[in-house]
Design an enzyme around this catalytic site. Structure first.
Site, PDB file in Angstrom:
ATOM      1  N   GLU A   1     -77.840  44.255  -3.297  1.00 45.60           N
ATOM      2  CA  GLU A   1     -78.019  43.164  -4.250  1.00 45.60           C
ATOM      3  C   GLU A   1     -78.265  43.766  -5.638  1.00 45.60           C
ATOM      4  OE1 GLU A   1     -81.427  40.585  -3.793  1.00 45.60           O
ATOM      5  OE2 GLU A   1     -80.295  38.850  -4.435  1.00 45.60           O
TER       6      GLU A   1
ATOM      7  N   MET B   1     -85.809  44.140   0.747  1.00 44.08           N
ATOM      8  CA  MET B   1     -84.518  43.451   0.631  1.00 44.08           C
ATOM      9  C   MET B   1     -84.158  42.811   1.957  1.00 44.08           C
ATOM     10  SD  MET B   1     -81.846  42.627  -1.165  1.00 44.08           S
ATOM     11  CE  MET B   1     -80.517  41.641  -0.469  1.00 44.08           C
ATOM     12  N   GLU B   2     -83.689  41.565   1.857  1.00 42.52           N
ATOM     13  CA  GLU B   2     -83.496  40.711   3.032  1.00 42.52           C
ATOM     14  C   GLU B   2     -82.153  40.913   3.731  1.00 42.52           C
ATOM     15  OE1 GLU B   2     -83.615  39.684  -0.192  1.00 42.52           O
ATOM     16  OE2 GLU B   2     -82.296  37.981  -0.563  1.00 42.52           O
ATOM     17  N   ASN B   3     -81.695  42.143   3.927  1.00 40.41           N
ATOM     18  CA  ASN B   3     -80.456  42.345   4.674  1.00 40.41           C
ATOM     19  C   ASN B   3     -80.573  41.655   6.041  1.00 40.41           C
ATOM     20  OD1 ASN B   3     -79.774  44.337   2.619  1.00 40.41           O
ATOM     21  ND2 ASN B   3     -81.260  45.623   3.673  1.00 40.41           N
TER      22      ASN B   3
ATOM     23  N   HIS C   1     -91.950  37.211   3.262  1.00 40.94           N
ATOM     24  CA  HIS C   1     -90.944  36.787   2.270  1.00 40.94           C
ATOM     25  C   HIS C   1     -89.530  37.145   2.762  1.00 40.94           C
ATOM     26  CE1 HIS C   1     -89.466  36.596  -2.092  1.00 40.94           C
ATOM     27  NE2 HIS C   1     -88.507  37.274  -1.494  1.00 40.94           N
ATOM     28  N   GLU C   2     -89.358  38.366   3.232  1.00 42.32           N
ATOM     29  CA  GLU C   2     -88.016  38.791   3.688  1.00 42.32           C
ATOM     30  C   GLU C   2     -87.622  38.034   4.959  1.00 42.32           C
ATOM     31  OE1 GLU C   2     -86.577  40.357   1.452  1.00 42.32           O
ATOM     32  OE2 GLU C   2     -88.411  40.934   0.390  1.00 42.32           O
TER      33      GLU C   2
ATOM     34  N   HIS D   1     -86.254  34.703   4.210  1.00 45.38           N
ATOM     35  CA  HIS D   1     -84.876  34.783   3.709  1.00 45.38           C
ATOM     36  C   HIS D   1     -83.831  34.757   4.835  1.00 45.38           C
ATOM     37  CE1 HIS D   1     -85.031  35.285  -0.584  1.00 45.38           C
ATOM     38  NE2 HIS D   1     -85.706  36.403  -0.579  1.00 45.38           N
TER      39      HIS D   1
END
Ligand SMILES: [Zn+2]
Length: 852
Positions: free
Chosen positions: A126, A267-269, A299-300, A303
C-alpha cells in the site's frame, strides 16, 4: 516520472476498459542479492482493439507477450508502465522481468540480520508498490485472484495470503512453493513474507470452522515474543468482529508477521498481516505501548472485513477504511479486552493528533479529493485516521449503535468481495436509522477545520450565574460552525483525605449549535469553581476554560479524581498555549504540577511530549535556558519520587534523559549507565542503556568508542539503529555533517537507519549546531523528492528539518522556498508548508510567552 503517479482519471478509464480475472505470479528469489526474477501471467477481459497499460517498476523487462504476440520491451516499457496495444476480448499477458529488492520498506524489502546473516524478506504494497514485485493493474477496484509460485532457499518459511503449501525440492538447498489460488482481492493487500522466520502456531474457532493462526518473527527475536498475549488478543477480536458484523471471517488462515525495518505500525494484507517488529518487546516498554499494540492488532483484524472483504473503489475513501478500523478496534478493545478505557486513550492521543493536523494549512475535509497517488501518499494523516474516527464515533451516536450495526451487517452481506464508495455505507445507515445523513455528511465530512468552544459566564453580586453562553468560533479559512452534542461538567473544590479535590456536582448534556448557545439550565445556580465544556469528551472541538475555571485548574493541578477530565483540562491548556492565549511557561508549570502520581500511561506519554515541545519551541528564547533547567530538575525529581519499577518511573526518566542539559544531568545519567548510581526499580536493560548513552552523546559526554562498544554488545538490527542515532546526536559539526551525509546523500542505508539518524541529527542541546542546515535542507528538497522513494523522502523531510531552531530565519527560509517553488509537486509542497506552519505557530507562542 508521470506514469508512476497514476491519476484517478486514468484508473477510471482503465477500469471501464478491462476486468481482471487471475494472476499467476512466479518469483525466483535465488538469483541475486539485489534483484529477483518475476514472471507474471495475467488473464483479463478487455475492449476489442482498445489500448491500456499494466504497471511494473523494475530495472529491466526481458519479454512481454500479449495474446501470443511478442512486444518489444524497448518500445513498450518505460520503467514504470508497459503499454498494451490492440486488446482482444479475452487477453493473456505474460511479462518476464527482473525486479529489485528494496531497502525502503516499499515493495519487496530485503533485510539481512546482523546476528546470524540470515536474509528476511517482507512485502509492503500500500499504496501502489505491488508493481515493484510483479506486473499488475495497480488500482484497488481491479480485483482478481492470485496464485503465487515462489522459489527460495529450502530452509525458509514462505507466507502469503493463501495457506502455505508443502515445498517441492528443486536443487540442493532450494525449493519451490506453489501456492493455491487466493480469493478475489485488491492487489495492495496481497503479500509475500519469506525467510527463516520462527513461527508459533495456534488456531481459533470461528463461524467458518477452525482457522489456523500463526505468529512469525525473526529467529533472533523469538526469545522476546509473547505469543500467548498476541493470540489471546487476536482470538478476542475474531469473536467480537464475527458477532458484531454477523459475517464469518473471510479468509482461510490468519498470520501475524512481525517484520524488521518497517515504516508504519502494521498492514492489513489478507490473512497475512505484517506488523512493525518493534512490537516484539526486547526490553521493558511503557503500558501505553502495550495497549497500543493490542489496538494495532485489532485494527488490522477489523480490516479483514472492512477493507479486504469490502474494499474502497478509489483512494478517496481511504479515510473510511482507516477510520472504520480505528472505530471498530477501539470499540472491540474497550468491550472485549482488559483495556476498558480504550476510548479515553483514544481521546488523549488520537484526538490530539487530529486537532494538530486539522490546524495545519494542509488540512482538508475528511472526504478529500484524491486526484492521484501522490495525493493519497501524503494523506495517511491525523485527518484520515484520527479525525475520521472521532467523527465516525459521533455518527454511531447520531444514528444509534443498533441501527449502525444493522447497517454494517447489510453492507457486508451486500458488498462482500466487491468495491464500494462512502455512499454505499451511508445508504445502508439511512435505511436502518431512518435518518437523512446528507447534512451531517456535508458539515462533518466535506468541510475542514476544528471549532473552538468557549464558555462565557456572568454572575450577579450574590455569585449566582446570571447568564451562560457557549461561544463557537471557526478559523477564518474554514468558516464552518457545526452542531455538537456534548456534556458540561460542574466541579467544586472540596476537602479530601489528602487535601482539596475537584468533585463533580452536576452534569448537563446539550446540543451546541451556531455562534452562541445559551445554557439556560445554568442560570440562577451558584457559579462552580470549574466549568468543563465537553466533559466526557463527546465532541470533536477545542475547548477553552473561563478565567475562574482556569485559575481553579492551576491551583489544583491534581484535583480531578479521574484521568479523563484531567486530560481534557491539560488538553485545553495545550491548545491555549499553541494558540498564544496562555504563556508556555505557565503550561510548563501546570504540567510539572500535574505529573506527580499520574498513572495513566498514554496521558504521561502525551503530556511529556508536549512538555518538551513547549520548553524547546514555545517558550520565548530569553526564558528558554531557565525553563529547560526547571524542566530537567522537575523531571529528575519526579523520576526519583516515582514508584520503583513503575511505568511512570520509566517514562519520567526517559523524558528526563531526552531533555538533559549536560553538566549535572550528564553526571547523573552516566552514573546510571555505569551502575555507580542506581534508581530503585529501574531496569537498566538494553533499551535503557541506549536511552542513557544517547543522552550522554547529545551532552558531549560519550565517545565514538563507547557507542561502538555498545553496538558490539547489542549487535542486532535495532542496535545498529540506536548506534546511528547516538552518533548523530553528538554535539559537533563533524557529527552533524556525517549524519547529514549518511541519511540524505548516501542512498545505501535502509529506511529505519535513515530515520534513526535523522532523529539523532535534530537532537541538540545547542540548536546553533543545526544552523548551517537551514539553507542546505531547503536546497536539497527537490533533489530528495525526485531521487528517493516516497517513504524515504518523507522520512528525511520530517526528521531532518531543524525545528529546534524555531526562529524567524527558519520561517523565512521555508516560506521563501514555498514562494519560489509554487509549481513543485503537491506532496512536497505540503510537507514543506507543514514544517513552515509549525515554526509560525512557535513564533506566535514565543511572542505570547515573552509578554507574560
Ligand atoms: Zn488501517
Amino acid at each position: 516520472m508521470p506514469g508512476k503517479n497514476l491519476t484517478r482519471d486514468e484508473a477510471l478509464t482503465r477500469a471501464a476498459l478491462v476486468a481482471v480475472d487471475h494472476y499467476d505470479v512466479v518469483l525466483d528469489l535465488t538469483t541475486s542479492d539485489t534483484t529477483f526474477r518475476t514472471t507474471t501471467t495475467v488473464t483479463f477481459t478487455g475492449q476489442e482493439g482498445g489500448q491500456t497499460f499494466v504497471d511494473l517498476i523494475a530495472p529491466s523487462v526481458e519479454a512481454i507477450t500479449l495474446n501470443g504476440e511478442e512486444l518489444d520491451p524497448a518500445t513498450h516499457f518505460d520503467g514504470v508502465r508497459i503499454t498494451l496495444p490492440r486488446l482482444a476480448e479475452h487477453n493473456t499477458l505474460t511479462v518476464d522481468a527482473t525486479a529489485a529488492y528494496m531497502n525502503t520498506g516499499e515493495g519487496l524489502h530485503r533485510f539481512v540480520d546482523p546476528v546470524d546473516d540470515e536474509v528476511y524478506l517482507y512485502s509492503q504494497f500500500e499504496v501502489a508498490d505491488c508493481r515493484r514485485m510483479f506486473a499488475v493493474f495497480e488500482q484497488p477496484d481491479l480485483k482478481a485472484t492470485y496464485a503465487f509460485t515462489i522459489t527460495a532457499p529450502a530452509h525458509w518459511e514462505v507466507v502469503s495470503n493463501a495457506p502455505t503449501p508443502e515445498p517441492t525440492p528443486v536443487r540442493d538447498g532450494v525449493a519451490t512453493w506453489a501456492f493455491p489460488t487466493t480469493q478475489r482481492m485488491s492487489c495492495y493487500i496481497t503479500a509475500l513474507v519469506a525467510g527463516p522466520y520462527a513461527v508459533v502456531r495456534d488456531e481459533v474457532q470461528t463461524r467458518r470452522g477452525t482457522v489456523p493462526l500463526g505468529i512469525f518473527c525473526r529467529r533472533s527475536m523469538l526469545e522476546h515474543l509473547d505469543a500467548d498475549n498476541v493470540f489471546d488478543c487476536t482470538k478476542r477480536g475474531f469473536a467480537f468482529f464475527e458477532n458484531e458484523f454477523d459475517c464469518e471471517y473471510p479468509f482461510e488462515k490468519y498470520d501475524t508477521l512481525f517484520t524488521p525495518e518497517y515504516n508504519m505500525g502494521a498492514m492489513e494484507n489478507a490473512g497475512a498481516v505484517t506488523v512493525n517488529e518493534t512490537y516484539v518487546f526486547r526490553a521493558k516498554v511503557t503500558e501505553a505501548i502495550i495497549e497500543r499494540r493490542a489496538l494495532t492488532l485489532l485494527h488490522e483484524l477489523a480490516h479483514m472485513w472492512f477493507g479486504d472483504l469490502v474494499t474502497m473503489k478509489w483512494w478517496n475513501d481511504l479515510w473510511l477504511n482507516e477510520s472504520f478500523a480505528e472505530w471498530a478496534s477501539t470499540t472491540c478493545q474497550s468491550e472485549a479486552t482488559e483495556w476498558e478505557s480504550a476510548w479515553t486513550t483514544f481521546g488523549i492521543s488520537e484526538k490530539a493528533w487530529a486537532y494538530r493536523q486539522d490546524q495545519l494549512s494542509s488540512t482538508h475535509p475528511i472526504v478529500a479529493p484524491i486526484r492521484d497517488l501522490e495525493d493519497v501518499e501524503v494523506n495517511f494523516d491525523g485527518i484520515t485516521y484520527a479525525k475520521g474516527a472521532s467523527v465516525l464515533k459521533q455518527l454511531v451516536a447520531y444514528v444509534g449503535r443498533e441501527p449502525f450495526v444493522a447497517g454494517l451487517r447489510a453492507y457486508f452481506a451486500k458488498h462482500a468481495w466487491g468495491n464500494t464508495t462512502l455512499q454505499d455505507l451511508l445508504g445502508e445507515l439511512e435505511q436502518t436509522s431512518g435518518r437523512d445523513l446528507g447534512t451531517w455528511s456535508k458539515l462533518w465530512l466535506e468541510t475542514a477545520g476544528v471549532n473552538t468552544l468557549r464558555p462565557v459566564v456572568e454572575t450577579d453580586d450574590q455569585g449566582l450565574i446570571s447568564s451562560a453562553v457557549i461561544e463557537q468560533t471557526s478559523p477564518a479559512e474554514h468558516p464552518t460552525l457545526r452542531p455538537h452534542r456534548l456534556a458540561v461538567g460542574l466541579y467544586s473544590v472540596e476537602e479530601g483525605a489528602d487535601g482539596p479535590v475537584l468533585v463533580r456536582t452536576d452534569r448537563l448534556e446539550l446540543d451546541v449549535d451556531g455562534a452562541q448557545t445559551t445554557v439556560t439550565e445554568l442560570v440562577g445556580r451558584p457559579v462552580p469553581d470549574l466549568l468543563l465544556v465537553n466533559d466526557e469528551d463527546l465532541a470533536y472541538a477545542k475547548i477553552r476554560l473561563d478565567a475562574r475555571s482556569l485559575a481553579t485548574a492551576l491551583a489544583h493541578p491534581r484535583g480531578f479524581q479521574d484521568s479523563l477530565p484531567r486530560a481534557l483540562v491539560l488538553g485545553a491548556a495545550w491548545d491555549m498555549t499553541r494558540d498564544a492565549e496562555m504563556s508556555a511557561r505557565d503550561f510548563v508549570d501546570l504540567v510539572l504540577a500535574s505529573l506527580p502520581g499520574e498513572t495513566n500511561s498514554t496521558m504521561l506519554r502525551t503530556v511529556l511530549a508536549q512538555l518538551s515541545s513547549a520548553a524547546h519551541l514555545y517558550v520565548a528564547p530569553q526564558h528558554r535556558d531557565e525553563t529547560l533547567a526547571t524542566v530537567t530538575a522537575g523531571l529528575r525529581r519526579l523520576a526519583e519520587a516515582a514508584e520503583p519499577g513503575s511505568d511512570a518511573q520509566l517514562q519520567l526518566l526517559t523524558a528526563y534523559a531526552s531533555v538533559q542539559r549536560g553538566g549535572d544531568d550528564a553526571a547523573y545519567l552516566r552514573g546510571l549507565f555505569e551502575g555507580t548510581t542506581t534508581l530503585e526499580g529501574l531496569a537498566v536493560d538494553t533499551e535503557m542503556r541506549w536511552t542513557l548513552l544517547t543522552a550522554l552523546a547529545a551532552a558531549g559526554d560519550a565517545t565514538q568508542a563507547e557507542v561502538d562498544a555498545e553496538r558490539e554488545r547489542d549487535n542486532t538490527a535495532t542496535g545498529r539503529e540506536r548506534a546511528a542515532r547516538a552518533l548523530a546526536a553528538m554535539p559537533t559539526a563533524e557529527a552533524k555533517a556525517a549524519a547529514w551525509h549518511d541519511g540524505v546523500e548516501d542512498t545505501s542505508l535502509p529506511n529505519s537507519v535513515v530515520e534513526a539518524t535523522g532523529l539523532g541529527f535534530t537532537q541538540a542541546n545547542d540548536p546553533e549546531l543545526l544552523r548551517p542546515y537551514v539553507e542546505r535542507y531547503h536546497e536539497a528538497l527537490l533533489d530528495i523528492w525526485e531521487s528517493r522513494t516516497h517513504a524515504i523522502a518523507e522520512s528525511i523531510l520530517v526528521t531532518y528539518y531543524p525545528t529546534l531552531i524555531a526562529d524567524q530565519q527558519l520561517l523565512d527560509a521555508s516560506q521563501g522556498w514555498l514562494d519560489a517553488h509554487t509549481d513543485a509537486p503537491a506532496g512536497l509542497v505540503r510537507l514543506v508548508a507543514e514544517n513552515r506552519d509549525g515554526i509560525a505557530r512557535a513564533l506566535r507562542a514565543q511572542a505570547r510567552d515573552a509578554d507574560a
